[in-house]
Design a protein around this motif. Structure first.
Motif, PDB file in Angstrom:
ATOM      1  N   MET A   1      45.750  50.915  31.844  1.00  0.00           N
ATOM      2  CA  MET A   1      46.027  51.888  30.941  1.00  0.00           C
ATOM      3  C   MET A   1      45.113  52.774  30.157  1.00  0.00           C
ATOM      4  O   MET A   1      43.671  52.372  30.109  1.00  0.00           O
ATOM      5  CB  MET A   1      46.657  50.767  29.595  1.00  0.00           C
ATOM      6  CG  MET A   1      47.000  52.012  28.634  1.00  0.00           C
ATOM      7  SD  MET A   1      47.935  50.979  27.488  1.00  0.00           S
ATOM      8  CE  MET A   1      48.525  52.061  26.293  1.00  0.00           C
ATOM      9  N   VAL A   2      45.386  53.969  30.240  1.00  0.00           N
ATOM     10  CA  VAL A   2      44.202  54.883  29.753  1.00  0.00           C
ATOM     11  C   VAL A   2      44.403  55.153  28.233  1.00  0.00           C
ATOM     12  O   VAL A   2      45.508  55.420  27.745  1.00  0.00           O
ATOM     13  CB  VAL A   2      44.375  56.392  30.609  1.00  0.00           C
ATOM     14  CG1 VAL A   2      43.613  57.346  29.759  1.00  0.00           C
ATOM     15  CG2 VAL A   2      44.334  56.110  31.979  1.00  0.00           C
TER      16      VAL A   2
ATOM     17  N   SER B   1      40.839  48.845  40.696  1.00  0.00           N
ATOM     18  CA  SER B   1      42.136  48.488  41.534  1.00  0.00           C
ATOM     19  C   SER B   1      42.752  49.944  41.810  1.00  0.00           C
ATOM     20  O   SER B   1      43.149  49.811  43.042  1.00  0.00           O
ATOM     21  CB  SER B   1      42.885  47.656  40.539  1.00  0.00           C
ATOM     22  OG  SER B   1      44.235  47.216  41.264  1.00  0.00           O
ATOM     23  N   ALA B   2      42.824  50.762  40.883  1.00  0.00           N
ATOM     24  CA  ALA B   2      43.290  52.124  41.192  1.00  0.00           C
ATOM     25  C   ALA B   2      42.641  52.800  42.211  1.00  0.00           C
ATOM     26  O   ALA B   2      43.267  53.396  43.271  1.00  0.00           O
ATOM     27  CB  ALA B   2      43.499  52.835  40.053  1.00  0.00           C
ATOM     28  N   LEU B   3      41.297  52.667  42.423  1.00  0.00           N
ATOM     29  CA  LEU B   3      40.564  53.340  43.181  1.00  0.00           C
ATOM     30  C   LEU B   3      40.724  52.691  44.714  1.00  0.00           C
ATOM     31  O   LEU B   3      40.708  53.403  45.891  1.00  0.00           O
ATOM     32  CB  LEU B   3      39.076  53.276  42.825  1.00  0.00           C
ATOM     33  CG  LEU B   3      38.563  54.122  41.806  1.00  0.00           C
ATOM     34  CD1 LEU B   3      36.919  53.840  41.350  1.00  0.00           C
ATOM     35  CD2 LEU B   3      38.640  55.660  42.084  1.00  0.00           C
TER      36      LEU B   3
ATOM     37  N   GLN C   1      42.352  48.517  49.328  1.00  0.00           N
ATOM     38  CA  GLN C   1      42.756  47.227  48.475  1.00  0.00           C
ATOM     39  C   GLN C   1      41.830  46.271  48.759  1.00  0.00           C
ATOM     40  O   GLN C   1      42.520  44.904  48.803  1.00  0.00           O
ATOM     41  CB  GLN C   1      44.372  46.950  48.646  1.00  0.00           C
ATOM     42  CG  GLN C   1      45.293  48.249  48.200  1.00  0.00           C
ATOM     43  CD  GLN C   1      46.657  47.690  48.480  1.00  0.00           C
ATOM     44  OE1 GLN C   1      47.211  46.651  49.092  1.00  0.00           O
ATOM     45  NE2 GLN C   1      47.443  48.289  47.502  1.00  0.00           N
ATOM     46  N   GLY C   2      40.532  46.406  49.109  1.00  0.00           N
ATOM     47  CA  GLY C   2      39.720  45.512  49.137  1.00  0.00           C
ATOM     48  C   GLY C   2      39.706  44.583  50.416  1.00  0.00           C
ATOM     49  O   GLY C   2      39.091  43.805  50.714  1.00  0.00           O
ATOM     50  N   LYS C   3      40.196  45.350  51.550  1.00  0.00           N
ATOM     51  CA  LYS C   3      40.524  44.665  52.839  1.00  0.00           C
ATOM     52  C   LYS C   3      40.353  45.473  53.957  1.00  0.00           C
ATOM     53  O   LYS C   3      40.609  46.853  53.879  1.00  0.00           O
ATOM     54  CB  LYS C   3      41.659  44.166  53.195  1.00  0.00           C
ATOM     55  CG  LYS C   3      42.155  42.904  52.204  1.00  0.00           C
ATOM     56  CD  LYS C   3      43.616  42.383  52.322  1.00  0.00           C
ATOM     57  CE  LYS C   3      43.731  41.219  51.529  1.00  0.00           C
ATOM     58  NZ  LYS C   3      45.001  40.906  50.913  1.00  0.00           N
ATOM     59  N   PHE C   4      39.617  45.315  54.876  1.00  0.00           N
ATOM     60  CA  PHE C   4      39.351  45.969  56.278  1.00  0.00           C
ATOM     61  C   PHE C   4      40.632  46.472  56.938  1.00  0.00           C
ATOM     62  O   PHE C   4      41.515  45.494  56.896  1.00  0.00           O
ATOM     63  CB  PHE C   4      38.593  45.420  57.203  1.00  0.00           C
ATOM     64  CG  PHE C   4      37.068  45.567  56.601  1.00  0.00           C
ATOM     65  CD1 PHE C   4      36.230  46.520  56.786  1.00  0.00           C
ATOM     66  CD2 PHE C   4      36.319  44.297  56.376  1.00  0.00           C
ATOM     67  CE1 PHE C   4      34.876  46.779  56.105  1.00  0.00           C
ATOM     68  CE2 PHE C   4      35.117  44.333  55.959  1.00  0.00           C
ATOM     69  CZ  PHE C   4      34.249  45.403  55.878  1.00  0.00           C
ATOM     70  N   LEU C   5      40.986  47.487  57.451  1.00  0.00           N
ATOM     71  CA  LEU C   5      41.902  47.805  58.269  1.00  0.00           C
ATOM     72  C   LEU C   5      41.598  48.791  59.605  1.00  0.00           C
ATOM     73  O   LEU C   5      40.328  49.357  59.489  1.00  0.00           O
ATOM     74  CB  LEU C   5      43.223  48.400  57.494  1.00  0.00           C
ATOM     75  CG  LEU C   5      42.713  49.804  56.879  1.00  0.00           C
ATOM     76  CD1 LEU C   5      43.205  50.927  57.508  1.00  0.00           C
ATOM     77  CD2 LEU C   5      43.302  49.536  55.547  1.00  0.00           C
ATOM     78  N   THR C   6      42.198  48.753  60.733  1.00  0.00           N
ATOM     79  CA  THR C   6      41.982  49.666  61.482  1.00  0.00           C
ATOM     80  C   THR C   6      42.819  51.169  61.595  1.00  0.00           C
ATOM     81  O   THR C   6      43.878  50.889  61.383  1.00  0.00           O
ATOM     82  CB  THR C   6      42.297  48.886  62.841  1.00  0.00           C
ATOM     83  OG1 THR C   6      41.728  47.721  63.169  1.00  0.00           O
ATOM     84  CG2 THR C   6      42.183  49.825  63.909  1.00  0.00           C
TER      85      THR C   6
END
Length: 171
Positions: free
Chosen positions: A1-2, A20-22, A160-165
């Motif tokens: 919340m802002v 989290s939003a970033l 979201q804090g995880k690697f992906l390809t």
């Protein structure tokens, strides 16, 4: 919340919510390398990499002020940004560590000015430092690209804090 106070331009954000939003913004993963004044190599994993200008060719990235290598990156004069391939997750984790032995038993190529280059990277931008700007708890480093090395292949991404390809373009 802002939250904003009436009549104030100051913003108050919950740091965890902001982070989290970033994390919703998927990015590529790169390793920035340079040499300290002593000639010792430094490197760190980043996802804060972006293009700035085509003419002249400029890129930027940011370094947290309290990292052990931040001073070296501010003053090095040269650095490389190595965009990682999908199969380089272990390399990304190695250079995300805070210890000073990231290069121990890790073979590197040598670029302009002796700066270490990460073998197997999809793109390597060899840069001279163009400018350094304050950015809160980070500094924003802009580099002029003086040499470029590329190869095809799927990229390593982060979301979201995880690697992906990152490999299949949408049509």
């Amino acid at each position: 919340m802002v939250n904003t106070a009436p009549g104030s331009a100051e913003l108050s954000l919950d740091p965890r919510a902001f982070r989290s939003a970033l994390g919703q913004y998927a990015t590529g993963v790169a390793i920035v390398t340079a040499l300290e004044d002593t000639g010792r190599p430094v490197g760190m994993t980043i996802n804060s990499f972006a293009s700035v200008s085509l003419d002249p060719p400029l890129v930027l990235w940011s370094v947290q002020l309290n990292t052990t290598s931040s001073q070296a990156f501010r003053t090095c004069g040269r650095f490389s940004v190595n965009v990682l391939a999908a199969d380089q997750q272990d390399t990304a984790m190695r250079f995300a560590r805070t210890d000073e032995h990231k290069f121990l038993d890790f073979p590197v190529d040598t670029g302009l000015g002796g700066v270490p280059l990460i073998p197997g990277a999809l793109a390597t931008f060899e840069c001279s430092t163009w400018a350094v700007y304050p950015g809160g708890d980070h500094e924003i480093i802009v580099g002029k690209v003086e040499n470029l090395i590329t190869r095809p292949g799927p990229a390593l991404g982060f979301h979201q804090g995880k690697f992906l390809t990152l490999e299949q373009p949408l049509s």
